[in-house]
Write a protein that holds these residues in place. Structure first.
Motif, PDB file in Angstrom:
ATOM      1  N   GLY A 109       0.677  86.278  48.411  1.00  0.00           N
ATOM      2  CA  GLY A 109       1.411  86.619  47.200  1.00  0.00           C
ATOM      3  C   GLY A 109       2.746  85.920  47.120  1.00  0.00           C
ATOM      4  O   GLY A 109       3.568  86.239  46.265  1.00  0.00           O
TER       5      GLY A 109
ATOM      6  N   LEU B   4       7.419  83.771  36.761  1.00  0.00           N
ATOM      7  CA  LEU B   4       6.053  83.440  37.152  1.00  0.00           C
ATOM      8  C   LEU B   4       5.087  84.305  36.358  1.00  0.00           C
ATOM      9  O   LEU B   4       5.315  85.497  36.169  1.00  0.00           O
ATOM     10  CB  LEU B   4       5.887  83.667  38.658  1.00  0.00           C
ATOM     11  N   GLN B   5       4.008  83.703  35.888  1.00  0.00           N
ATOM     12  CA  GLN B   5       2.985  84.428  35.132  1.00  0.00           C
ATOM     13  C   GLN B   5       1.680  84.395  35.908  1.00  0.00           C
ATOM     14  O   GLN B   5       1.250  83.341  36.390  1.00  0.00           O
ATOM     15  CB  GLN B   5       2.774  83.804  33.751  1.00  0.00           C
ATOM     16  N   SER B   6       1.075  85.565  36.058  1.00  0.00           N
ATOM     17  CA  SER B   6      -0.214  85.667  36.736  1.00  0.00           C
ATOM     18  C   SER B   6      -1.245  86.207  35.756  1.00  0.00           C
ATOM     19  O   SER B   6      -0.972  87.128  34.994  1.00  0.00           O
ATOM     20  CB  SER B   6      -0.113  86.579  37.962  1.00  0.00           C
TER      21      SER B   6
ATOM     22  N   GLY C  59      -5.047  87.643  35.841  1.00  0.00           N
ATOM     23  CA  GLY C  59      -6.147  88.118  36.657  1.00  0.00           C
ATOM     24  C   GLY C  59      -7.184  88.822  35.818  1.00  0.00           C
ATOM     25  O   GLY C  59      -7.382  88.511  34.640  1.00  0.00           O
TER      26      GLY C  59
ATOM     27  N   HIS D  44       6.412  87.969  36.066  1.00  0.00           N
ATOM     28  CA  HIS D  44       7.134  88.352  37.269  1.00  0.00           C
ATOM     29  C   HIS D  44       8.437  87.549  37.318  1.00  0.00           C
ATOM     30  O   HIS D  44       8.411  86.317  37.311  1.00  0.00           O
ATOM     31  CB  HIS D  44       6.311  88.059  38.527  1.00  0.00           C
TER      32      HIS D  44
ATOM     33  N   LEU E 149       0.045  91.341  44.027  1.00  0.00           N
ATOM     34  CA  LEU E 149      -1.118  91.203  43.163  1.00  0.00           C
ATOM     35  C   LEU E 149      -2.348  91.745  43.890  1.00  0.00           C
ATOM     36  O   LEU E 149      -2.412  91.691  45.127  1.00  0.00           O
ATOM     37  CB  LEU E 149      -1.363  89.735  42.790  1.00  0.00           C
TER      38      LEU E 149
ATOM     39  N   HIS F 153      -6.463  84.665  41.038  1.00  0.00           N
ATOM     40  CA  HIS F 153      -5.550  84.798  39.902  1.00  0.00           C
ATOM     41  C   HIS F 153      -5.106  83.395  39.484  1.00  0.00           C
ATOM     42  O   HIS F 153      -4.941  82.504  40.322  1.00  0.00           O
ATOM     43  CB  HIS F 153      -4.321  85.632  40.267  1.00  0.00           C
ATOM     44  N   GLU F 154      -4.906  83.238  38.194  1.00  0.00           N
ATOM     45  CA  GLU F 154      -4.338  81.992  37.679  1.00  0.00           C
ATOM     46  C   GLU F 154      -2.829  82.176  37.583  1.00  0.00           C
ATOM     47  O   GLU F 154      -2.347  83.112  36.942  1.00  0.00           O
ATOM     48  CB  GLU F 154      -4.929  81.670  36.319  1.00  0.00           C
ATOM     49  N   VAL F 155      -2.086  81.292  38.235  1.00  0.00           N
ATOM     50  CA  VAL F 155      -0.638  81.438  38.340  1.00  0.00           C
ATOM     51  C   VAL F 155       0.039  80.189  37.800  1.00  0.00           C
ATOM     52  O   VAL F 155      -0.406  79.065  38.076  1.00  0.00           O
ATOM     53  CB  VAL F 155      -0.215  81.684  39.809  1.00  0.00           C
TER      54      VAL F 155
END
Length: 690
Positions: free
Chosen positions: A136, A150-152, A154, A161, A178, A183-185
């Protein structure tokens, strides 16, 4: 006569028009305004670093466009077209100025108006565009001082974030919680010196979240009890493919090796000398999770015979080159601990160090000693200075006093009595709020209604609920380490209430001859739950917690100053214990093992719960200590409230995710409503009734 006058006036008008025409003819011609101009980009902010310039021009003209410091970036040849467009131009971050010259068909030159753009490219995300495996924690490069978001994406909705700002070198690091899985980050940045806008997002990274520690590795050679000819020993074993293994001799790291695709590993180490030695191994998977220690392998090293090669019986021969062992024999019985400075570690995500061997000769296979992340975001004093928390502290203090405490005080004293409402009690019904408590040994009055529930049950349930709410503020999972977390938070809340509230109040009451009675505040759980939900929803790091569940009030007929002294004792006790816990927590971090992590989580609960509760205790309403202090001296209350709010604000606002402006606007709106109600009840309604 009339006709003669009209003819004269007509001749005069003609003479004036002729003179004006002669003057205009004699004046030099006014040059035509430049027809060329910029129509794109429409905004002065560019978040990609790729700029497209286009606009209008005069038919038959040519254009030459330049960027300050970079020379000519685009040329447009003469053509009958009246519009123009340049190919995409890469532009670095910063405020960039574009200029242009238009060459008209008559070879005259006209400049274009300046175009000033604020450019901020997306930051660099390590592994961007590919796949990474992590616990993470994400890292990368950005503009120094930039805010990182930051964008996650899922299984559920996308989550935002907020991360700590990039340091002076541009490096940034962000640890988020998470669920395990893919997950796409992606990440973007905002630079205060350029404006409030965020850049575009970086290319997405497919991140596999893995927080499951690998199994302990096996040492297959040498075997337990083997005798080897030192000092060079070849150690081999089995592990998780692609993991990194560290081998320890008597607790000191001796060599490292990568586990191959088939699960085999081996490395060469050098023993400091002959004697009995203990070998153990740890492994760290590609996500950064550490395993527990392997079983101990006891070997006996003898001085090497110059005519025979060294090595373990039945194992591979030891190479002749000396290993990287220590030069001084370590103390026996020490447990291995992970080496955080391994240069060839796959990722820097060592966020869950393993539980060392418990000394029984068997590896610790449970997860009782792994971290949960609770309290990790509690900054040290040095981090607060670095992140600028002290600069925001006075703003938080003023918002608290002017928009929260004082409007609540006015509402409670003016509007509250007019409403005629009484608080609902879980421990009894139909009791007046101002009714003084009886002595502990006072027998119950006949006919008096007994509490709905047992007081002891309510106390236990209140503290258990507060511990659960505090744990939920950072997230929990079905893992045994969260049982330890709940126990640590519960212990922290008990210590906070007993040592910081009850004990100082009783001592102050004894000295001031104002006996104090403790009152449980079960209703505070509603406020604590709201604060926890707010922390989760806004991703506040550190979270806002309320840990004080008991307040002490001096019994009547104590003097006003004595009651104020009891209130000050509680507020001072909470502030002092929270500061001490904060200092101890800073010393304990980063924590490894059960007891150190348990102590770190306990001190974090005391610090976060204490700082968050200070602002609640200082509210000059109800039966809170702040009301007693406000009644004794409004000036003293203001000083204590400003200092406490500034301290709490410095700690909370130092996090990059703290939404100071939105919360300030919410506080302003609530204060406006409370003030309007107060003004209506105090002045407008009586005037209308009169």
């Amino acid at each position: 006569m009339g006709r003669s006058s009209s003819s004269a006036r007509g001749m005069l008008h003609l003479a004036i028009v002729a003179a004006a025409a002669a003057v205009l003819t004699a004046l030099p011609p006014v040059p035509a305004a430049a027809a060329a101009s910029f129509t794109e980009p429409a905004s002065d902010f560019n978040g990609t670093g790729q700029v497209v310039l286009q606009g209008t021009k005069e038919a038959g003209s040519a254009l030459e466009l330049r960027r300050a410091g970079a020379g000519v970036v685009c040329t447009i040849a003469a053509s009958p077209a009246t519009t123009w467009q340049c190919p995409t131009i890469p532009v670095p971050n910063g405020e960039k100025t574009f200029t242009g010259l238009e060459t008209l068909p008559d070879d005259s030159v006209e400049p274009l108006d300046l175009l000033v753009l604020r450019v901020l490219r997306p930051p660099v995300l390590e592994g961007s565009g590919g796949q990474v495996t992590t616990t993470g924690r994400f890292t990368g490069q950005a503009e120094p001082g930039a805010s990182i978001q930051l964008q996650s994406i899922g299984p559920g909705a996308p989550q935002q974030h907020s991360c700590p700002a990039a340091v002076g070198s541009g490096f940034w690091s962000c640890a988020i919680v998470l669920p395990e899985g893919e997950h796409e980050v992606r990440v973007r940045q905002s630079l205060p010196s350029l404006g409030p806008e965020y850049s575009a997002y970086s290319p997405a990274t497919i991140a596999t979240i893995d927080r499951t520690p690998p199994a302990a590795p096996l040492i297959t050679s040498p075997r337990d009890g083997d005798a080897v000819s030192g000092p060079d020993v070849s150690v081999a074993g089995r592990g998780e493919p692609d993991a990194r293994v560290q081998v320890f001799t008597n607790g000191d790291i001796a060599c490292e090796a990568d586990v191959g695709p088939t699960g085999d590993w081996d490395c060469d180490l050098g023993l400091p000398g002959p004697g009995e030695w203990t070998l153990q191994a740890l492994q760290r998977d590609v996500a950064g999770n550490f395993s527990s220690a392997s079983e101990r392998v006891e070997i006996t090293a003898s001085p090497r015979d110059p005519d025979t090669p060294g090595g373990a019986p039945g194992g591979p021969p030891a190479p002749g080159a000396p290993g990287p062992g220590a030069t001084e024999a370590p103390q026996s019985g020490e447990s291995p601990s992970p080496d955080p400075t391994t240069p060839s570690s796959p990722t820097p995500d060592a966020t869950t160090p393993p539980l060392p061997d418990d000394g029984s000769g068997q590896p610790a296979t449970s997860h009782w000693g792994t971290q949960t992340g609770f309290g990790n975001a509690l900054p040290s004093a040095e981090q607060i200075i670095e992140h600028g928390g002290w600069a925001l502290a006075p703003v938080v203090a003023l918002v608290y006093v002017l928009l929260v405490a004082l409007p609540l005080r006015a509402y409670a004293t003016i509007v509250g009595p007019r409403l005629g409402t009484s608080p609902w009690r879980l421990t009894g019904r139909n009791r007046e709020d101002d009714e003084p408590d009886g002595a502990p040994d006072e027998p119950p009055v006949e006919g008096e209604e007994r509490p709905l529930l047992s007081p002891l049950l309510i106390v236990v349930a209140t503290f258990a609920g507060a511990a659960l709410i505090a744990a939920l503020s950072g997230g929990i999972a079905a893992d045994v380490r969260y049982i330890r977390l709940m126990a640590a938070i519960g212990l922290g809340l008990v210590l906070l209430n007993l040592l910081a509230v009850v004990l100082p109040a009783r001592i102050a009451g004894h000295l001031l001859r104002a006996p104090a009675r403790a009152r449980l505040l079960p209703g505070i759980l509603v406020i604590a739950l709201f604060a926890a939900l707010l922390s989760r929803f806004l991703d506040l790091q550190p979270p806002v917690l309320l840990g004080v569940l008991i307040t002490c009030l001096a019994l009547e007929p104590a003097r006003l100053r004595a009651r104020g002294g009891v209130a000050i004792a509680q507020i001072g006790g909470v502030a002092t214990l929270a500061l001490l816990a904060w200092a101890v927590h800073t010393l304990l971090m980063p924590s490894i093992g059960f007891w150190q992590t348990f102590a770190a989580e306990t001190t974090a609960a005391i610090a976060l719960g204490g700082f968050g509760s200070l602002l609640l205790l200082l509210l000059p309403v109800g039966r809170l200590p702040g009301r007693e202090l406000y009644a004794v001296s409004r000036g003293a209350w203001a000083v204590v409230a400003l200092a406490s709010a500034a301290l709490t604000g410095a700690i909370v606002a130092s996090g990059a995710s703290f939404p100071l402006l939105p919360l300030g606007l919410v506080a302003l709106g609530v204060a406006a409503v409370l003030t309007a109600l107060t003004v209506w009840v105090r002045w407008v309604a009586p005037a209308l009734d009169g």
